[in-house]
Write an enzyme that holds these catalytic residues in place. Structure first.
Site, PDB file in Angstrom:
ATOM      1  CD  GLU A  67      -2.042   1.138   3.125  1.00 52.87           C
ATOM      2  OE1 GLU A  67      -2.846   2.013   3.470  1.00 52.87           O
ATOM      3  OE2 GLU A  67      -1.659   0.238   3.893  1.00 52.87           O
TER       4      GLU A  67
ATOM      5  CG  ASP B 112      16.233  -2.302  11.261  1.00 50.98           C
ATOM      6  OD1 ASP B 112      17.069  -1.690  11.967  1.00 50.98           O
ATOM      7  OD2 ASP B 112      16.371  -2.453  10.034  1.00 50.98           O
TER       8      ASP B 112
HETATM    9  P1  ADP Z   1      14.726  -0.242   2.446  1.00 51.24           P
HETATM   10  O1  ADP Z   1      14.183  -1.633   2.650  1.00 51.24           O
HETATM   11  O2  ADP Z   1      15.506  -0.139   1.181  1.00 51.24           O
HETATM   12  O3  ADP Z   1      15.469   0.302   3.641  1.00 51.24           O
HETATM   13  P2  ADP Z   1      12.343   1.287   3.218  1.00 51.24           P
HETATM   14  O4  ADP Z   1      11.293   0.288   3.519  1.00 51.24           O
HETATM   15  O5  ADP Z   1      13.043   1.893   4.399  1.00 51.24           O
HETATM   16  O6  ADP Z   1      13.427   0.689   2.192  1.00 51.24           O
HETATM   17  O7  ADP Z   1      11.685   2.426   2.312  1.00 51.24           O
HETATM   18  C1  ADP Z   1      12.439   3.494   1.751  1.00 51.24           C
HETATM   19  C2  ADP Z   1      11.711   4.827   1.937  1.00 51.24           C
HETATM   20  O8  ADP Z   1      10.460   4.802   1.262  1.00 51.24           O
HETATM   21  C3  ADP Z   1      11.357   5.098   3.394  1.00 51.24           C
HETATM   22  O9  ADP Z   1      12.357   5.870   4.014  1.00 51.24           O
HETATM   23  C4  ADP Z   1      10.045   5.830   3.325  1.00 51.24           C
HETATM   24  O10 ADP Z   1      10.261   7.238   3.269  1.00 51.24           O
HETATM   25  C5  ADP Z   1       9.438   5.408   2.012  1.00 51.24           C
HETATM   26  N1  ADP Z   1       8.345   4.404   2.206  1.00 51.24           N
HETATM   27  C6  ADP Z   1       8.432   3.191   2.830  1.00 51.24           C
HETATM   28  N2  ADP Z   1       7.278   2.535   2.763  1.00 51.24           N
HETATM   29  C7  ADP Z   1       6.421   3.330   2.086  1.00 51.24           C
HETATM   30  C8  ADP Z   1       5.041   3.202   1.681  1.00 51.24           C
HETATM   31  N3  ADP Z   1       4.347   2.100   1.930  1.00 51.24           N
HETATM   32  N4  ADP Z   1       4.480   4.217   0.996  1.00 51.24           N
HETATM   33  C9  ADP Z   1       5.203   5.337   0.701  1.00 51.24           C
HETATM   34  N5  ADP Z   1       6.486   5.511   1.038  1.00 51.24           N
HETATM   35  C10 ADP Z   1       7.101   4.533   1.733  1.00 51.24           C
END
Ligand code: ADP
Length: 294
Positions: free
Chosen positions: A94, A198
């Protein structure tokens, strides 16, 4: 690109609505994967991409997000689907519009985390393994927390450090820390709480109503002090967060010492992932811990 056509087809099947990836935008801020927003006129999704061999990592992340979502304590992005082809693996979530803070947001995050930590399992660990960064995180279920932390957290990272060539003082301090670990838990029996796993400042934000959102978890059931400790490791959490948490779920005074045991795991993981810059920090932490009990 062919990959987006395949991902869009899977989104259509999973959502039951025809979806074409009309727009694909890169999103920054992640550490491990490439992140994108894909959208058509009506809908948008958050997609993580990595090499095809990363599918188990994405499956575990989806399971972790579902576990937190079921707790109903804090908002997380709901996973829609995941898969791979010859080139890439993907995880579709989502899309949440992030980054809007309201006055009560940090306090809501603290209270929400406390509520999440009141979700308990029978044993420490989890029904599946996952990853912390890129490193495997073993969650074999155990009833003894000290044994769990000794073998599956600190011991696992110390063995990995040895395999990566970090010997000498790091390993002798490590062996001493492992054998003395029970001494830090004299008057306390931690409960198996649902943990994010984490929880650094880059893994939470607020949605467009200011409601807190957690993402990128490394879920397992363990001592809630481990989640709290990590919030302090790199900073990024406010006083309002901590006072709301403590109000909902008070913290034992021994936490101030034990938090170093918990953050040692992440510092050793950083040593294994990013190299020798973290060696000194890990050794200093163990020296401080061992001084506490002498
Ligand atoms: P990684 O696994 O590479 O560390 P993240 O899950 O931390 O990636 O996601 C990277 C960035 O994307 C996050 O810092 C956040 O700002 C944004 N983000 C994460 N999940 C969502 C989401 N479901 N919808 C919009 N933006 C998101």
């Amino acid at each position: 690109m062919q990959d987006w056509t395949e991902i869009a087809a899977q989104i259509s099947t999973s959502s039951g609505r025809l979806f074409n990836a009309e727009k694909v935008n890169v999103i920054g801020g992640g550490c491990i994967n490439q992140a994108y927003c894909i959208a058509n006129q009506e809908e948008r999704y958050f997609v993580k991409l990595n090499q095809a061999a990363s599918l188990p990592m994405f499956e575990a992340e989806a399971a972790g997000l579902q576990e937190i979502s079921q707790s109903a304590a804090l908002r997380v992005p709901i996973p829609l689907c995941w898969g791979k082809n010859d080139r890439v693996a993907w995880l579709v979530l989502e899309f949440i519009e992030l980054g809007h803070t309201a006055r009560s947001s940090a306090a809501e995050l603290g209270a929400g985390l406390a509520a999440m930590h009141r979700v308990y399992a029978e044993q420490f660990g989890w029904v599946r393994n996952n990853t912390i960064g890129n490193t495997p995180q073993i969650n074999t279920q155990k009833s003894d927390w000290v044994d769990f932390w000794r073998k599956l957290r600190l011991g696992y990272q110390l063995d990995l450090a040895k395999a990566n060539g970090y010997n000498g003082k790091l390993q002798s301090l490590g062996a001493q820390t492992l054998s003395d670990l029970h001494l830090f838990f004299d008057n306390i029996s931690p409960q198996p709480s649902l943990l994010h796993g984490d929880l650094w400042g880059g893994n939470y934000s607020y949605d467009d109503t200011g409601k807190p959102v957690l993402f990128d978890p490394a879920v397992y059931y363990g001592d809630r002090e481990a989640d709290l400790a990590m919030t302090e490791l790199f900073g990024g959490f406010s006083n309002d967060f901590y006072s709301a948490y403590r109000h909902e779920y008070p913290i034992d005074s021994g936490y101030n010492v034990r938090k170093e045991i918990y953050n040692l795991y992440h510092v050793l993981n950083h040593l294994n992932l990013f190299g020798s810059g973290y060696r000194n920090q890990a050794e200093q932490m163990m020296n401080r811990l061992l001084t506490e009990i002498r």
